[in-house]
Design a protein around this motif. Structure first.
Motif, PDB file in Angstrom:
ATOM      1  N   ARG A 139       0.822  -1.213   0.000  1.00  0.00           N
ATOM      2  CA  ARG A 139       0.000   0.000   0.000  1.00  0.00           C
ATOM      3  C   ARG A 139       0.862   1.272   0.000  1.00  0.00           C
ATOM      4  N   ALA A 140       2.131   1.118  -0.217  1.00  0.00           N
ATOM      5  CA  ALA A 140       3.005   2.306  -0.267  1.00  0.00           C
ATOM      6  C   ALA A 140       2.842   3.024  -1.606  1.00  0.00           C
ATOM      7  N   ARG A 141       3.170   4.318  -1.600  1.00  0.00           N
ATOM      8  CA  ARG A 141       3.248   5.076  -2.854  1.00  0.00           C
ATOM      9  C   ARG A 141       4.740   5.251  -3.150  1.00  0.00           C
ATOM     10  N   VAL A 142       5.159   4.759  -4.289  1.00  0.00           N
ATOM     11  CA  VAL A 142       6.592   4.724  -4.590  1.00  0.00           C
ATOM     12  C   VAL A 142       6.869   5.571  -5.816  1.00  0.00           C
ATOM     13  N   TYR A 143       7.934   6.329  -5.755  1.00  0.00           N
ATOM     14  CA  TYR A 143       8.288   7.193  -6.890  1.00  0.00           C
ATOM     15  C   TYR A 143       9.767   7.566  -6.825  1.00  0.00           C
ATOM     16  N   LEU A 144      10.251   8.047  -7.969  1.00  0.00           N
ATOM     17  CA  LEU A 144      11.608   8.613  -8.021  1.00  0.00           C
ATOM     18  C   LEU A 144      11.449  10.121  -7.867  1.00  0.00           C
ATOM     19  N   GLU A 145      12.227  10.704  -6.990  1.00  0.00           N
ATOM     20  CA  GLU A 145      12.055  12.125  -6.680  1.00  0.00           C
ATOM     21  C   GLU A 145      13.326  12.884  -7.033  1.00  0.00           C
ATOM     22  N   SER A 146      13.152  13.884  -7.911  1.00  0.00           N
ATOM     23  CA  SER A 146      14.313  14.701  -8.293  1.00  0.00           C
ATOM     24  C   SER A 146      14.578  15.742  -7.213  1.00  0.00           C
ATOM     25  N   GLN A 147      15.725  16.410  -7.372  1.00  0.00           N
ATOM     26  CA  GLN A 147      16.100  17.423  -6.380  1.00  0.00           C
ATOM     27  C   GLN A 147      15.090  18.567  -6.336  1.00  0.00           C
ATOM     28  N   ASP A 148      14.469  18.861  -7.520  1.00  0.00           N
ATOM     29  CA  ASP A 148      13.505  19.970  -7.565  1.00  0.00           C
ATOM     30  C   ASP A 148      12.122  19.546  -7.063  1.00  0.00           C
ATOM     31  N   LYS A 159       3.286  -7.301  -7.362  1.00  0.00           N
ATOM     32  CA  LYS A 159       4.401  -7.914  -6.617  1.00  0.00           C
ATOM     33  C   LYS A 159       5.416  -6.851  -6.176  1.00  0.00           C
ATOM     34  N   ALA A 160       5.613  -5.886  -7.049  1.00  0.00           N
ATOM     35  CA  ALA A 160       6.647  -4.880  -6.760  1.00  0.00           C
ATOM     36  C   ALA A 160       6.226  -3.539  -7.346  1.00  0.00           C
ATOM     37  N   HIS A 161       6.770  -2.483  -6.781  1.00  0.00           N
ATOM     38  CA  HIS A 161       6.614  -1.143  -7.357  1.00  0.00           C
ATOM     39  C   HIS A 161       7.773  -0.947  -8.321  1.00  0.00           C
ATOM     40  N   ARG A 162       7.465  -0.932  -9.605  1.00  0.00           N
ATOM     41  CA  ARG A 162       8.545  -0.883 -10.596  1.00  0.00           C
ATOM     42  C   ARG A 162       8.705   0.537 -11.129  1.00  0.00           C
ATOM     43  N   CYS A 163       9.937   0.984 -11.111  1.00  0.00           N
ATOM     44  CA  CYS A 163      10.226   2.359 -11.492  1.00  0.00           C
ATOM     45  C   CYS A 163      10.701   2.413 -12.938  1.00  0.00           C
ATOM     46  N   PRO A 164      10.580   3.586 -13.564  1.00  0.00           N
ATOM     47  CA  PRO A 164      11.166   3.749 -14.901  1.00  0.00           C
ATOM     48  C   PRO A 164      12.694   3.646 -14.782  1.00  0.00           C
ATOM     49  N   GLY A 165      13.292   3.039 -15.773  1.00  0.00           N
ATOM     50  CA  GLY A 165      14.757   2.893 -15.724  1.00  0.00           C
ATOM     51  C   GLY A 165      15.164   1.445 -15.681  1.00  0.00           C
TER      52      GLY A 165
END
Lengths: 298, 610
Positions: A139-148, A159-165
């Motif tokens: 139930r987590a919200r997962v993301y990649l976060e830039s410095q800005d 099964k998993a939170h899959r990120c771009p990349g």
């Protein structure tokens, strides 16, 4: 003197089979555990390497036996069954008890099954686990976060939170080794550079000890000395306050830990994040807990 | 007596020991799994054998560099002597006659070489301290479980131990018989064609040769002058090579090392010059010349035999030898569990080799080895000061030769920057000499006991005491051997507390992957048709070899990770724990289905996808 040495050696081999357990011994122990098993129980092996027991013990009970497990607090378990083989050569029960006993007390009748001993202990180092990130990961919200502050979401595929990349950028609980210890923890390989991998969790209770534990898995710690340290931490999602952070230094094995007491109050949302300058081989596994006080509820 | 020839009876016993060892190894070989290195050595041996077939069918094609490289490129990290023997044996006994399964045919020359160790150990031990000492040494060597295990393998560690012993034996015989000096050179060439350990032999033997020559030339000025000339020749050639190296630089030195170059001229000059000087010296003093013949023979024959035996060097000798030496000088380090610490990189503990030896040689054999060595060293030290000289007899040259060789390999590997993986195999060449010293210590003890007992029973034969003492000392080793074989890399001595004691001490549980044979029958029985099997640490070569040798079902498919597998056989290594936990992750269970647990210590753990 040589004859004496030889006689002692023969004596060693004559006594050795009598110090080893039989299948029947293991079965007797397993039956006892099965009969008295409670949720949250765990088995600790002594000596740490006597893992043949896994073949016989009930599969639902966690079995701990790794190099260093004598000192493990086993905080998630109010009761510990110590399955011992004190008659094995160089078993050194005294050294084991010195590491194991503080904060613990034997309860109930110990079982002697051949050369196996089974003793149940109340674990005074137990701490109730009110929140475990690796359990709540779905139930987590997962993301990649830039410095800005901009975010790229990592959608959950069941099964998993899959990120771009690259394919190793995902968040999911997995079994990994950190300094010989098997840990079921959240795989959170940092993306590299200033970007952070973030998993946001709601409902982390207040008035608890907030604890962060993480480390690089397996031999990765040692493989590339030029690789960067890994930074991980926990922020309060609403205020942005840094609640916890630790550094997993390159070349330093083991789990890095940090803990603080959260003030009492409403459950909060936290951001668990990881970051590393280098995107290579930062095989990080971590977990975050909200823990009660030691001994509470044991 | 230095360098004496064996008696007829000694020769017979030596042959009997060889035959006994060979038969024992041959009968037990089948149970020993294929170690990781054997996979590639098997493949290399078959490849080299195919080249020899091509040589007879199409010599023109075989002798081109491309033809040679095609066959000999595989495993050019090691010289080719043993692999060619393995390959020829494979051609003859498997492909040709069909008498043996592929693996046994490949291993046969290794068994023969391994059996040579007890035979030669006996000859040297017998000459040094009598037949009983030699016999004890020979049997004690082979009863060490890790020695027996290594003697079963188509690898190079036991063969180079045999070769090292052969060179020292030839060197020792050369002191009395100049023909053995020539054989010493030939043996040295074959030794460096076996494994690079042998490159250290001249450094061990040269001081003895020079000392002997110095002593023998004491009374003959012409001989002493001859010794000086001989030394000067070698020094001058070494100096000129040094100058060439400095002047041309490392790469220039290598590039200009051509057939017609100062480099080769110097070598030829050395060989011819040494021969001429030795002829002169022989006329002045035969014993002095005999002492130096092995040195010249090693210098001349060593490089020539090394070059000739390895077709891979024929077209590009210098570059490829340079690569070979550089590979071993910069060998990578593998993780290794030692006293609760995972050693990954140098500097390694200085005491590692001694401690590892103490914990892996059966204690009833290790103690006499140490006693024997300390006795020789103690006598040598006590014979130095005038005050204590009379207390002891000074060690003979032969004793000194044995004592130095007993620690030479141990000292080389003890260097903290030398790779420390591989159990005891890297210092195996020391062990026959330690066994001889053990034989000396034990027979001395027996002799002292017999002397006392003869006060009451004057006719008491020596054998009446020696036989039960030998049996008593060897019995624990035999029990240990029977208990642990064929899983030799797991053996730990009584001093360690056996396998359980070593596990608690935090010692390497096992290595080289061969213990997987223990679970192959279970896998054959329980795997579904066409099942995907991940045999952790087992190479693809070995997987195929297990199938070819009928040890693993042919329908089973090799995969490289637990995530692709139906069955996983995990090898317990401290540095590979992640692989077992990956299996938990992939299979969703932490409960194994079977395994190999030696005296409770997990060695192989098998999981099956539910």
């Amino acid at each position: 003197m040589l004859v004496l040495v030889a006689l002692l050696c023969l004596l060693f081999y004559a006594r050795l089979p009598g110090r080893l357990p039989t299948e029947a011994d293991y079965r007797a122990v397993s039956e006892r555990i099965q009969a008295e098993l409670r949720p949250g129980d765990a088995v600790l092996l002594f000596p740490w390497w006597t893992e043949r027991a896994r073949l016989y013990l009930p599969p639902e009970v966690p079995v701990y036996g790794y190099f260093g497990s004598n000192r493990d607090d086993l905080m998630a378990h109010p009761r510990i069954w110590v399955l011992g083989q004190p008659r094995l050569p160089r078993a050194d029960e005294a050294a084991f008890l010195e590491a194991f006993l503080p904060g613990r007390a034997a309860t109930g009748e110990p079982l002697q099954a051949g050369n196996l001993t089974l003793t149940r202990y109340a674990n005074g180092r137990y701490r109730p686990h009110r929140f475990v990130a690796s359990r709540e990961y779905a139930r987590a919200r997962v993301y990649l976060e830039s410095q800005d502050g901009s975010k790229r979401p990592c959608p959950f595929d069941g099964k998993a939170h899959r990120c771009p990349g690259p394919p190793h950028l995902y968040v999911a609980p997995e079994w990994h080794e950190i300094q010989y210890e098997p840990r079921y923890c959240l795989w959170m390989h940092p993306p590299g550079g200033a970007e952070r991998l973030v998993a946001e969790f709601d409902g982390v209770p207040g008035g608890m000890g907030l604890r962060l534990e993480g480390g690089l898995t397996s031999e990765v710690t040692f493989s590339r000395p030029h690789l960067s340290n890994v930074h991980l931490g926990v922020d309060d999602a609403k205020s942005g306050e840094r609640l916890l952070d630790v550094v997993v230094p390159q070349g330093v094995p083991g789990v890095q830990k940090a803990e603080r007491q959260l003030p009492p109050g409403e459950p909060r949302t936290v951001k668990i994040w990881t970051r590393a300058d280098s995107p290579d081989l930062r095989h990080l596994c971590l977990d975050v807990f909200a823990l009660g006080a030691p001994g509470e509820g044991s | 007596m230095l360098g004496r020839a064996p008696t007829r009876e000694e020769r017979r016993i030596a042959w009997a020991l060889w035959a006994l060892a060979f038969i024992a190894l041959f009968l037990t070989e089948r149970s020993v799994g294929f170690v990781r290195d054997e996979g590639i050595y098997f493949a290399a041996s078959e490849s080299y054998a195919s080249w020899w077939k091509l040589l007879f069918q199409a010599p023109g094609r075989a002798l081109t560099d491309a033809g040679i490289v095609r066959a000999f490129d595989v495993n050019h990290e090691h010289p080719a002597l043993m692999k060619q023997l393995y390959g020829w044996s494979y051609l003859l006994f498997h492909q040709g006659l069909g008498w043996l399964r592929p693996a046994t045919a490949l291993r046969l020359p290794a068994l023969a070489m391994g059996a040579l160790v007890p035979a030669l150990t006996f000859l040297l031990g017998s000459a040094l301290h009598g037949r009983a000492a030699g016999l004890f040494a020979a049997l004690a060597f082979l009863l060490v479980p890790r020695h027996s295990f290594n003697a079963e393998l188509a690898a190079f560690d036991m063969p180079v131990a045999a070769m090292w012993l052969l060179v020292v034996y030839a060197f020792w015989r050369a002191m009395e018989d100049h023909r053995w000096g020539v054989w010493c050179g030939v043996a040295f060439g074959l030794a460096i064609a076996t494994k690079h350990n042998a490159l250290f032999l001249p450094f061990v033997l040269l001081p003895f040769a020079l000392w002997r020559a110095w002593k023998e030339s004491e009374a003959t000025p012409a001989a002493r002058e001859g010794v000086w000339r001989f030394v000067a020749l070698f020094a001058a050639v070494a100096l000129l090579y040094g100058l060439l190296f400095v002047a041309l630089g490392p790469s220039g030195f290598q590039k200009r090392f051509l057939w017609l170059s100062p480099h080769v001229l110097l070598f030829v000059g050395l060989a011819v010059g040494a021969l001429w000087l030795l002829r002169e010296l022989y006329r002045a003093s035969e014993p002095t010349a005999r002492a130096l013949i092995p040195v010249a023979a090693m210098a001349a024959f060593g490089p020539v035999i090394f070059y000739l035996h390895w077709p891979y060097l024929w077209h590009h000798p210098v570059d490829r030898v340079a690569w070979y030496l550089s590979f071993h000088a910069t060998h990578e380090h593998y993780a290794w569990f030692y006293l609760g610490e995972l050693l990954r990189a140098p500097p390694f503990p200085l005491t590692y080799v001694v401690v590892k030896t103490a914990l892996t040689v059966p204690t009833s054999l290790f103690v006499p080895m140490v006693l024997g060595w300390l006795t020789v060293v103690g006598r040598a030290l006590l014979s130095l000061p005038a005050r204590t000289r009379e207390w002891v007899s000074r060690p003979s040259t032969t004793e000194a030769l044995v004592a130095v060789n007993a620690v030479a390999s141990i000292l080389i590997i003890s260097h903290p920057r030398v790779p420390h993986f591989g159990g005891v195999k890297h210092w195996l060449p020391s062990m026959p000499f330690l066994a001889i010293l053990a034989g000396m210590a034990v027979t001395r003890g027996c002799a002292a006991l017999v002397e006392r007992l003869r006060a009451h029973r004057p006719t008491l034969p020596f054998a009446a005491v020696a036989a039960p003492v030998f049996a008593l000392l060897m019995a624990p080793a035999l029990i240990g051997l029977v208990r642990v074989m064929p899983y030799g890399t797991a053996f730990y001595s009584e001093l360690a507390g056996g396998l359980p004691g070593a596990a608690s001490l935090g010692m390497q549980r096992q290595f080289w992957s061969s213990h997987v044979t223990s679970v192959l029958p279970w896998i054959n029985q329980h795997a579904k048709p066409g099942a995907r099997v991940y045999l952790h640490e087992v190479t693809g070569y070995s997987f195929q070899d297990y199938q070819q040798n009928g040890m693993l079902r042919a329908d089973l498919r090799l995969v490289w990770s637990p995530f692709e597998a139906d069955i996983v056989a995990y090898q317990y290594h401290q540095e590979f724990r992640e692989h077992e936990f990956n299996t938990w992750q992939a299979f969703g269970t932490r409960t194994p289905v079977t395994g190999l647990y030696l005296d409770e210590t997990p060695q192989i753990v098998v999981y099956q996808r539910p």
